[in-house]
Design a protein around this motif. Structure first.
Motif, short mmCIF file in Angstrom:
data_model
loop_
_atom_site.label_atom_id
_atom_site.label_comp_id
_atom_site.label_asym_id
_atom_site.label_seq_id
_atom_site.Cartn_x
_atom_site.Cartn_y
_atom_site.Cartn_z
N THR A 117 2.80 1.52 -3.21
CA THR A 117 1.75 2.12 -4.52
C THR A 117 1.86 3.36 -4.42
O THR A 117 1.79 4.19 -5.36
CB THR A 117 0.61 1.10 -4.46
OG1 THR A 117 0.75 -0.04 -4.57
CG2 THR A 117 -0.41 1.73 -5.44
N GLU A 118 1.59 3.80 -2.96
CA GLU A 118 1.60 5.25 -2.86
C GLU A 118 2.64 6.12 -3.38
O GLU A 118 2.63 7.21 -4.21
CB GLU A 118 1.26 5.93 -1.53
CG GLU A 118 0.96 7.09 -1.38
CD GLU A 118 0.60 7.52 0.19
OE1 GLU A 118 0.12 8.85 0.61
OE2 GLU A 118 0.85 6.78 1.05
N LYS A 119 4.01 5.70 -3.12
CA LYS A 119 5.01 6.20 -3.64
C LYS A 119 5.37 6.27 -5.09
O LYS A 119 5.66 6.99 -6.21
CB LYS A 119 6.24 5.45 -3.17
CG LYS A 119 6.41 6.03 -1.53
CD LYS A 119 8.04 5.82 -1.31
CE LYS A 119 8.48 6.32 0.32
NZ LYS A 119 9.96 6.06 0.43
N ALA A 172 -7.73 2.96 7.00
CA ALA A 172 -6.49 3.58 7.13
C ALA A 172 -6.32 3.49 8.48
O ALA A 172 -4.99 3.16 9.03
CB ALA A 172 -6.86 5.06 7.05
N HIS A 232 -1.22 7.25 -5.32
CA HIS A 232 -2.62 6.96 -4.61
C HIS A 232 -2.51 6.14 -3.49
O HIS A 232 -1.84 5.00 -3.66
CB HIS A 232 -3.19 6.35 -5.78
CG HIS A 232 -4.85 6.35 -5.32
ND1 HIS A 232 -5.83 7.20 -5.76
CD2 HIS A 232 -5.50 5.44 -4.70
CE1 HIS A 232 -7.01 6.90 -5.35
NE2 HIS A 232 -6.81 5.84 -4.64
N ASN A 233 -3.10 6.44 -2.46
CA ASN A 233 -3.04 5.52 -1.29
C ASN A 233 -4.41 5.03 -1.11
O ASN A 233 -5.45 5.63 -1.02
CB ASN A 233 -2.76 6.21 -0.06
CG ASN A 233 -2.86 5.35 1.30
OD1 ASN A 233 -3.20 4.40 1.18
ND2 ASN A 233 -2.24 6.03 2.30
N VAL A 268 0.75 -1.29 -0.04
CA VAL A 268 0.17 -0.03 0.10
C VAL A 268 0.97 1.25 0.03
O VAL A 268 0.62 2.14 -0.87
CB VAL A 268 -0.97 0.16 1.24
CG1 VAL A 268 -1.66 1.27 1.14
CG2 VAL A 268 -2.03 -1.44 1.24
N TYR A 269 1.93 1.22 1.09
CA TYR A 269 2.64 2.33 1.02
C TYR A 269 3.56 2.41 -0.45
O TYR A 269 3.89 3.61 -0.86
CB TYR A 269 3.72 2.26 2.20
CG TYR A 269 3.08 2.36 3.63
CD1 TYR A 269 2.45 3.47 3.86
CD2 TYR A 269 3.05 1.29 4.20
CE1 TYR A 269 1.69 3.54 5.05
CE2 TYR A 269 2.46 1.36 5.67
CZ TYR A 269 1.61 2.63 5.94
OH TYR A 269 1.00 2.63 7.08
N GLY A 289 -6.32 5.14 1.93
CA GLY A 289 -6.09 6.56 2.47
C GLY A 289 -7.30 6.96 3.37
O GLY A 289 -8.55 6.57 3.03
#
Length: 234
Positions: free
Chosen positions: A179-181, A197, A185-186, A176-177, A189
């Motif tokens: 993919t956000e980087k 979250a 998109h989180n 998840v983290y 979130g």
């Protein structure tokens, strides 16, 4: 950690796999000692091919010389086989157990496939990426309701304590983290999935999570150089 009921426990895995992370989490939570064996998925070992001749994938748990394949099956096996060691992961109540299995299947069937395709898609595949993004967001929206149903307002999906669905979903958290980087998109979130979250924050603080979770920057690098076009685990 306690031993595996007098028989050796081995885990064949690949470091970046969220499915392998699930099994590691279960073993840590139960307090079961095991030998981890990293697989080169471009040159799979004879032990892996012999232990999982159908799918030829990780994770594979080998207990007393007998292989068990696929992460959901392995986590349940660990919970039942080592019932006297550590906390129970699956609910005792048959209905609650069925609900946990339903949402576990939903995660693997509806959440992870489009998410994986999104990570594998090339940057110039705009329409494809948009479609995988749409499918992933829709699946996570439904999963948010699953969190509400399973947690019943408590801290974890197993209630007051970590359970089976926590472990299966927990293996995804480092990704998840990552993919956000990668995409900005989180999916978990707080604005769109507040229950997920909050759960993710609590789960990340667990000792088992700290012991098992992969380094996020290493996952980002892996996604850019290795993941494209490769299926790694189940």
């Amino acid at each position: 950690m306690a031993g595996g009921k007098g028989e050796e426990v081995k885990l064949l895995g690949a470091w970046a796999s969220p499915y392998v992370a699930r099994v590691k989490l279960a073993l840590h939570l139960k307090g079961v000692s095991y030998k981890y064996m990293e697989e080169d998925l471009t040159n799979k070992s004879e032990l892996l091919l012999r232990s999982n001749p159908v799918h030829r994938m990780v994770p594979v748990l080998i207990h007393g010389g007998k292989p068990i394949c696929e992460s959901q099956v392995i986590v349940q096996y660990v919970d039942e086989t080592f019932a006297s060691i550590g906390p129970a992961l699956l609910p005792a109540d048959p209905h609650e157990r069925a609900v946990a299995h339903f949402w576990a299947a939903y995660v693997d069937d509806k959440v992870l496939p489009p998410w994986g395709m999104l990570l594998r898609a090339k940057t110039d595949e705009v329409e494809e990426r948009a479609e995988w993004m749409r499918q992933t967001i829709a699946a996570v929206d439904a999963l948010e309701e699953g969190v509400r149903e399973c947690s019943k307002g408590k801290g974890f999906l197993g209630g007051d304590d970590v359970g089976y669905l926590d472990v299966l979903l927990g293996g995804m958290v480092p990704w998840v983290y990552a993919t956000e980087k990668i995409s900005g998109h989180n999916f978990f979130g707080a604005s769109k999935a507040p229950l997920l979250a909050a759960w993710m924050e609590r789960f990340t603080e667990l000792d088992a999570a700290k012991a098992v979770f992969q380094d996020v920057d290493s996952l980002v690098e892996y996604a850019g150089t290795v993941l494209s076009g490769m299926a790694v685990s189940n």
